[in-house]
Design an enzyme around this catalytic site. Sequence first.
Site, PDB file in Angstrom:
ATOM      1  N   ARG A  45       2.783   0.682 -11.111  1.00  0.00           N
ATOM      2  CA  ARG A  45       3.697   1.024 -10.391  1.00  0.00           C
ATOM      3  C   ARG A  45       4.998   1.316 -11.044  1.00  0.00           C
ATOM      4  NH1 ARG A  45       4.529  -1.747  -4.916  1.00  0.00           N
ATOM      5  NH2 ARG A  45       2.526  -0.671  -4.637  1.00  0.00           N
ATOM      6  N   LYS A  69      -8.591  -8.375  -2.820  1.00  0.00           N
ATOM      7  CA  LYS A  69      -9.417  -6.887  -2.662  1.00  0.00           C
ATOM      8  C   LYS A  69     -10.541  -6.857  -3.330  1.00  0.00           C
ATOM      9  CE  LYS A  69      -6.606  -3.329  -2.249  1.00  0.00           C
ATOM     10  NZ  LYS A  69      -5.851  -2.356  -2.332  1.00  0.00           N
ATOM     11  N   LYS A  81      -1.905  -6.472 -11.907  1.00  0.00           N
ATOM     12  CA  LYS A  81      -0.993  -5.498 -11.704  1.00  0.00           C
ATOM     13  C   LYS A  81       0.048  -5.256 -12.945  1.00  0.00           C
ATOM     14  CE  LYS A  81      -0.408  -2.913  -7.858  1.00  0.00           C
ATOM     15  NZ  LYS A  81      -1.582  -2.122  -6.853  1.00  0.00           N
ATOM     16  N   ASP A 116      -0.371   4.302  -9.543  1.00  0.00           N
ATOM     17  CA  ASP A 116       0.062   3.570  -8.256  1.00  0.00           C
ATOM     18  C   ASP A 116       1.342   4.100  -7.913  1.00  0.00           C
ATOM     19  OD1 ASP A 116       1.052   1.359  -6.241  1.00  0.00           O
ATOM     20  OD2 ASP A 116      -0.533   0.050  -7.300  1.00  0.00           O
ATOM     21  N   GLY A 183       0.514  11.200   3.915  1.00  0.00           N
ATOM     22  CA  GLY A 183       0.378  11.497   2.618  1.00  0.00           C
ATOM     23  C   GLY A 183      -0.994  12.004   2.385  1.00  0.00           C
ATOM     24  N   GLU A 187      -3.542  12.286   5.578  1.00  0.00           N
ATOM     25  CA  GLU A 187      -3.975  13.338   5.943  1.00  0.00           C
ATOM     26  C   GLU A 187      -5.504  13.663   5.987  1.00  0.00           C
ATOM     27  OE1 GLU A 187      -3.805  17.907   4.474  1.00  0.00           O
ATOM     28  OE2 GLU A 187      -2.533  16.460   3.659  1.00  0.00           O
ATOM     29  N   ILE A 205       8.053  11.159   6.966  1.00  0.00           N
ATOM     30  CA  ILE A 205       9.389  11.617   6.571  1.00  0.00           C
ATOM     31  C   ILE A 205       9.600  12.816   6.055  1.00  0.00           C
ATOM     32  CG2 ILE A 205      10.183   9.245   5.710  1.00  0.00           C
ATOM     33  CD1 ILE A 205       9.395   9.844   2.847  1.00  0.00           C
ATOM     34  N   SER A 262      -4.040   2.043   5.736  1.00  0.00           N
ATOM     35  CA  SER A 262      -4.388   2.053   4.229  1.00  0.00           C
ATOM     36  C   SER A 262      -3.003   1.305   3.682  1.00  0.00           C
ATOM     37  CB  SER A 262      -4.399   3.571   3.769  1.00  0.00           C
ATOM     38  OG  SER A 262      -3.309   3.951   3.868  1.00  0.00           O
ATOM     39  N   ASN A 264      -0.354  -1.084   1.883  1.00  0.00           N
ATOM     40  CA  ASN A 264      -0.540  -2.413   1.323  1.00  0.00           C
ATOM     41  C   ASN A 264       0.517  -3.418   1.818  1.00  0.00           C
ATOM     42  OD1 ASN A 264      -2.583  -2.174  -0.803  1.00  0.00           O
ATOM     43  ND2 ASN A 264      -1.154  -0.719  -1.844  1.00  0.00           N
TER      44      ASN A 264
END
Length: 366
Positions: A45, A69, A81, A116, A183, A187, A205, A262, A264
Amino acid sequence: MRDVFEMMDRYGHEQVIFCRHPQTGLKAIIALHNTTAGPALGGCRMIPYASTDEALEDVLRLSKGMTYKCSLADVDFGGGKMVIIGDPKKDKSPELFRVIGRFVGGLNGRFYTGTDMGTNPEDFVHAARESKSFAGLPKSYGGKGDTSIPTALGVFHGMRATARFLWGTDQLKGRVVAIQGVGKVGERLLQLLVEVGAYCKIADIDSVRCEQLKEKYGDKVQLVDVNRIHKESCDIFSPCAKGGVVNDDTIDEFRCLAIVGSANNQLVEDRHGALLQKRSICYAPDYLVNAGGLIQVADELEGFHEERVLAKTEAIYDMVLDIFHRAKNENITTCEAADRIVMERLKKLTDIRRILLEDPRNSARR
């Protein structure tokens, strides 16, 4: 800066790598939490962190979550990560991601990564020119496509399992689900729920996106203010945007029977799981129900078979039920039940992998 080794001890990490490249402006941290089950796997990320300490805390916390996970998803990878300290809107460049390719590739298969928050599949097309340690690339570059599809499917199966535990049937027809964030994953989850006859309250948002979904699904969807979606009366509250939605400020505001989403790190602290249990709100651990995307990426690294991905994603249903029953029988929280399963699995793997496959000195002599 805080004591890195003290932080590694606290989270149980094996290795932390700091990456710097002045020419591209790259500042990044890679954290490998536990490689008992296999190479570390986790997204990369890009966030404009306020400090190195903040970035380090985030990468340690997230990589530990990936170990759990991976274990619950039954894939042969450990937790890792990578975080890039930078603004994804202005600090990206092809060269920066090629440098990332060199740093990650230099770990010689100990770590695999991909998209990410703040990164996208196209970014890693550049990184993949430097090493083969990247997954989730666009289909045009050999990847297997959008991971939001299996992620949403895993959450959907988690909801079905939750419904069965609470109401004796996994049918969601007529149930009211409040989705926070529509998102990519939110969706697709909305679509799955509407198809089986659920009623959905949604908030995001992006109000234009919400209006478009309302127009598409009609009276099956109700629009709610983004700041009060968690307060809505519903059967299941589904956080699919930011983490930390279960905290001291919100814990008494929920008007749901279950939380399955979903996002985190939905619980700010472990104690919030116990507080949900005290309020008789059934919590499906996020690092299990949102594992569908991970399952696809892990399978991509092992050759990819679509039916195998679907089967492992569907298995989230049984695992959620197992965790709920274990938590009830042992009078512990669902997160504690999930964590015990992870520890048991890692212990078994540790015992198995004590057996030496090959003396590395033999390779050196060849």
